[in-house]
Design an enzyme around this catalytic site. Structure first.
Site, mmCIF file in Angstrom:
data_model
loop_
_atom_site.group_PDB
_atom_site.id
_atom_site.type_symbol
_atom_site.label_atom_id
_atom_site.label_comp_id
_atom_site.label_asym_id
_atom_site.label_seq_id
_atom_site.Cartn_x
_atom_site.Cartn_y
_atom_site.Cartn_z
ATOM 1 N N ASP A 291 -72.012 -94.073 -3.444
ATOM 2 C CA ASP A 291 -72.196 -94.847 -2.217
ATOM 3 C C ASP A 291 -73.545 -95.541 -2.127
ATOM 4 O O ASP A 291 -73.719 -96.435 -1.307
ATOM 5 C CB ASP A 291 -72.154 -93.880 -1.012
ATOM 6 C CG ASP A 291 -70.742 -93.591 -0.572
ATOM 7 O OD1 ASP A 291 -69.876 -94.463 -0.742
ATOM 8 O OD2 ASP A 291 -70.519 -92.485 -0.057
HETATM 9 C C1 GLC Z 1 -70.779 -88.265 -0.678
HETATM 10 C C2 GLC Z 1 -69.594 -89.055 -0.174
HETATM 11 C C3 GLC Z 1 -68.690 -89.468 -1.316
HETATM 12 C C4 GLC Z 1 -69.470 -90.165 -2.395
HETATM 13 C C5 GLC Z 1 -70.653 -89.308 -2.841
HETATM 14 C C6 GLC Z 1 -71.527 -90.015 -3.845
HETATM 15 O O1 GLC Z 1 -70.359 -87.059 -1.175
HETATM 16 O O2 GLC Z 1 -68.851 -88.289 0.746
HETATM 17 O O3 GLC Z 1 -67.664 -90.318 -0.864
HETATM 18 O O4 GLC Z 1 -68.605 -90.428 -3.460
HETATM 19 O O5 GLC Z 1 -71.436 -88.980 -1.714
HETATM 20 O O6 GLC Z 1 -72.237 -91.066 -3.290
#
Ligand code: GLC
Length: 803
Positions: free
Chosen positions: A494
């Site tokens: 993200d």
């Molecule tokens: C958090 C989010 C997930 C994402 C991860 C890596 O765990 O909930 O959707 O893939 O971060 O950024």
């Protein structure tokens, strides 16, 4: 062993020291009514959205010794001199002689001894119930008789958890408490909160005569409101004030005089805290759970639910810590994570603040398919409702309103408004569900595509299969300069948010994995044309990835909008990212020699003794063009932290290559059940996976955070059972394809599959990692490694000989 131990027989973890480094919690109930309880009996409860319908006030940011949501006071002696303490340690912080918090399956049981008084409190929400029950048993262990009073206390919050913190006049002016007197001194303390046209009635009651009550915090604490939870002044009086608050900080405190307990005497009091639209509607339940027999029955039913759930897959390997996780704690965490998504934990607030994540929940569903496949399907169906017509997906949804949103991309004007990976996860989840159940009819179920203006535009419906096809086609036409999927706002990671035009190697691989599934599905359905088409797509992407993304010893992770590489030896920071390596193996894109090299690079550059880092080296300052990843110091979260969700993908990749010893080492090094001896460094619960551990570039290397609600649960379970133990459902039957450490002589698995039970005994006489030379089904040798679909609800013996 400093803070507790595992009791595998009872399927519990027993905390013996209430002063854990951070709160350690357990979940009770469901989103319909429930929440979590911490190791000192503090609780956060809600009914529906945890942001918009909280019941009691649990503020995780307060210090550990502070009152949070709920506690219990015990008062010894008569009016000539009281000794007051909490059997939960918090908030009175007295010296205890024994403390046990049993973290059980759907319940918390706290047993303690203070001043010769043994208290056992079992806290749970009955299955499908709408109240929290605290079943309190008190025993006088002293030689002398003691006079005892019992005062359970809760503190309400306004149901809108944020408003409670942001409006200190309007909120308290709406909070009101009223007492309802019933026969024989029984009372129900009700509490109302209002907002516009909404209101809620909370109720707090017990099965014992209540001689007095308090509903105002200031009066309870005393000293003009400057009294403390540690030593509330009102408890120095025989009775509470019976004040029905018409504003203010509402609490519920119920005075129970238990009388004199002789040495060895035991008394039982049961409290209930619930919420209802109208109190009349709850009366039946209130009366029901005043009866200890109903409470015993409800607890037994809860235990039975979990027994049934866990019985669907039971393993016995030479590794006790692995057995412990795979038979109890890991499937439990998978179920909790599936139920609570990412909206109620010590770290998260509720739908309003975030919503159910499309990608997260698709992966969560995969973690419970062996235990509760239809619940997995229900979740997947819900997600399919927020897939867009063009095949991409909305990032988050509120399950109560089915409103969806575009996640954090909403907040960055100059970035794309979709995530490149979300819709592809659903392909994996749907196929996994069908492999588990054989319910191919699910493919024909019609589900609408998401439409924000539902009033205006007619909904477009499509079969589940059509949803999957559109997911694939979306990515197929959304490619960048190198023929790789455009990144969108982000992919799984993200926090890397690059301007429009950037491409994602991870999404390319996820697309590859989804295409493998689609090809297999089409072949199974006998649709050779589609199978060929998807295989063609697969080959194209495989070629693009191998042509543009190989960096000599590993795969790069992104091209940015200018075509520059990220995750390359050319970069100073963020030279290598783990997901580009694991997923190029999982997708099957990496040719063997590259797969081996990529995983060696992971081992050399990303592995630590406490888990595999997400990337290396960490970025050391804010770079707006890269986004969130650079907001963390090196070694934290996505910036080179040990982001556990990604670890099982390396385990799967290693297992696919046949490296059982390496895969097992990666499994073991993050097994929380083995953290018991380093808890002061690790801090989080040893009975569930956290989301992240600080990496070795951070001074607090080894510190875990964000426990419970993480994709780590689903993937660690899948990596262990489907890839290390190698028991994998397929359309044609149950595949037996272990990849284990060479020093294992074998293992057994009891697996429920398609209405039959398989008792699988794997033997490893030659001390190898991978390869099965013979499989016997009820004594008869079968061809290949797939046990065919069973005829009916029978029990089968399977013996697999590795070689
Ligand atoms: C958090 C989010 C997930 C994402 C991860 C890596 O765990 O909930 O959707 O893939 O971060 O950024």
């Amino acid at each position: 062993m400093k803070y507790g131990y595992f009791d595998d027989l009872q399927k519990e973890y027993v905390i013996t020291e209430p002063r854990t480094p951070v709160a350690w919690i357990n979940y009770i109930g469901t989103i319909d009514f429930g929440g979590f309880v911490d190791q000192t009996g503090g609780a956060l409860l809600c009914k529906g959205d945890p942001a918009l319908n909280r019941i009691i006030k649990y503020i995780p940011q307060l210090p550990g010794g502070e009152f949070k949501g709920e506690t219990l006071y015990i008062r010894i002696g008569g009016a000539s001199g009281y000794k007051i303490f909490s059997p939960f340690y918090v908030p009175t912080l007295d010296h205890y002689d024994r403390y046990e918090c049993h973290v059980g399956l759907g319940y918390m049981k706290i047993i303690s001894e203070f001043y010769g008084i043994e208290t056992e409190v079992t806290i749970f929400v009955p299955l499908n119930g709408f109240c929290e029950i605290r079943d309190i048993c008190i025993t006088n262990l002293n030689k002398e008789p003691v006079q005892l009073d019992l005062i359970p206390v809760i503190e309400y919050t306004h149901f809108d958890a944020l408003k409670q913190l942001t409006n200190a006049d309007w909120v308290p002016q709406t909070m009101q408490s009223k007492i309802i007197e019933e026969a024989e001194g029984r009372k129900i303390l009700t509490q109302y909160a209002f907002m516009n046209r909404e209101h809620r009635v909370n109720y707090f009651t017990s099965n014992h005569p209540i001689s007095s009550f308090e509903s105002d915090r200031k009066k309870f604490l005393g000293n003009h409101g400057y009294g403390t939870w540690k030593s509330p002044e009102s408890l120095n009086q025989d009775e509470l004030s019976n004040y029905e608050a018409l504003r203010g900080d509402n609490i519920g405190a119920l005075m129970h005089h238990l009388g004199v307990l002789q040495s060895g005497d035991r008394k039982r009091v049961i409290t209930q805290l619930g919420q209802t639209a109208k109190i009349d509607e709850a009366i039946k339940d209130i009366h029901k759970y005043r009866d200890p027999k109903s409470v015993d029955k409800a607890l037994a039913a809860l235990k039975q639910f979990w027994e049934d759930y866990l019985s669907k897959a039971v393993v016995n390997t030479p590794d006790a810590a692995m057995n412990r996780m795979l038979n109890i704690h890991n499937p439990r965490q998978c179920y909790i994570t599936k139920n609570w998504a990412r909206y109620l934990s010590l770290y998260q607030l509720g739908f309003g603040a975030r919503g159910i994540g499309f990608r997260d929940s698709a992966q969560d569903a995969m973690g419970i398919l062996g235990h509760a496949p239809e619940e997995g399907r229900e979740l997947v169906e819900m997600l399919l409702h927020v897939q867009n017509r063009n095949g991409s997906a909305m990032h988050q949804l509120n399950p109560l309103t089915m409103e969806a949103n575009a996640g954090d991309s909403r907040e960055m004007e100059d970035r794309p408004k979709y995530y490149s990976d979300d819709h592809l996860w659903i392909v994996l989840a749907v196929c996994a569900y069908m492999k588990e159940t054989g319910n191919m009819g699910f493919l024909s179920k019609k589900i609408p595509f998401y439409e924000k203006d539902r009033e205006e535009k007619p909904l477009e419906w499509g079969t589940v299969l059509e949803h999957l096809r559109r997911a694939i086609e979306f990515t197929r036409q959304d490619l960048g300069a190198h023929g790789l999927p455009l990144l969108g706002f982000a992919d799984w990671n993200d926090t890397v948010n690059l301007p429009y035009g950037a491409e994602s190697v991870f999404t390319a691989n996820l697309y590859g994995a989804a295409l493998k599934e689609m090809t297999e599905l089409m072949e199974y359905l006998g649709d050779a044309v589609s199978a060929r088409k998807y295989h063609g797509y697969y080959q194209e992407m495989k070629q693009n990835v191998n042509q543009c993304c190989w960096d000599g010893a590993w795969y790069i992770r992104y091209f940015d909008d200018k075509g520059d590489k990220i995750g390359s030896k050319e970069n100073d920071k963020g030279k290598i990212y783990v997901n580009a390596q694991s997923w190029s193996v999982i997708s099957g894109f990496a040719p063997y020699d590259r797969a081996v090299k990529a995983l060696i690079s992971v081992n050399k550059l990303l592995n630590t003794t406490k888990g595999i880092k997400l990337s290396y080296p960490g970025y050391s300052g804010y770079e707006p063009e890269k986004g969130g990843i650079t907001t963390y110091p090196p070694g934290a979260k996505e910036n080179g932290g040990i982001f556990l969700h990604s670890n099982p993908w390396v385990i799967i990749a290693e297992a696919m290559l046949g490296n059982g010893n390496q895969a097992y080492t990666y499994y073991t090094q993050i097994n929380p059940a083995l953290k018991n001896n380093i808890i002061d460094e690790y801090e989080c619960e040893p009975y569930c996976y956290p989301q992240n551990i600080l990496g070795d570039e951070h001074p607090q290397f080894g510190l875990a955070r964000n426990s419970w609600l993480s994709g780590t649960a689903s993937w660690m379970y899948q990596s262990a059972v489907k890839y290390l133990l190698g028991i994998r459902p397929s359309y044609g039957g149950l595949i037996i394809d272990p990849c284990i450490p060479t020093d294992w002589q074998g293992f057994t698995v009891t697996r429920h599959f398609r209405n039959a039970v398989f008792n699988i005994n794997v033997k490893n006489p030659e001390g190898i990692s991978k390869g099965v030379k013979q499989i016997f089904l009820n004594g008869n040798e079968i061809e290949g490694q797939t046990i065919p679909i069973p005829d009916g609800g029978t029990i089968y013996d399977v013996e697999a000989i590795m070689g």
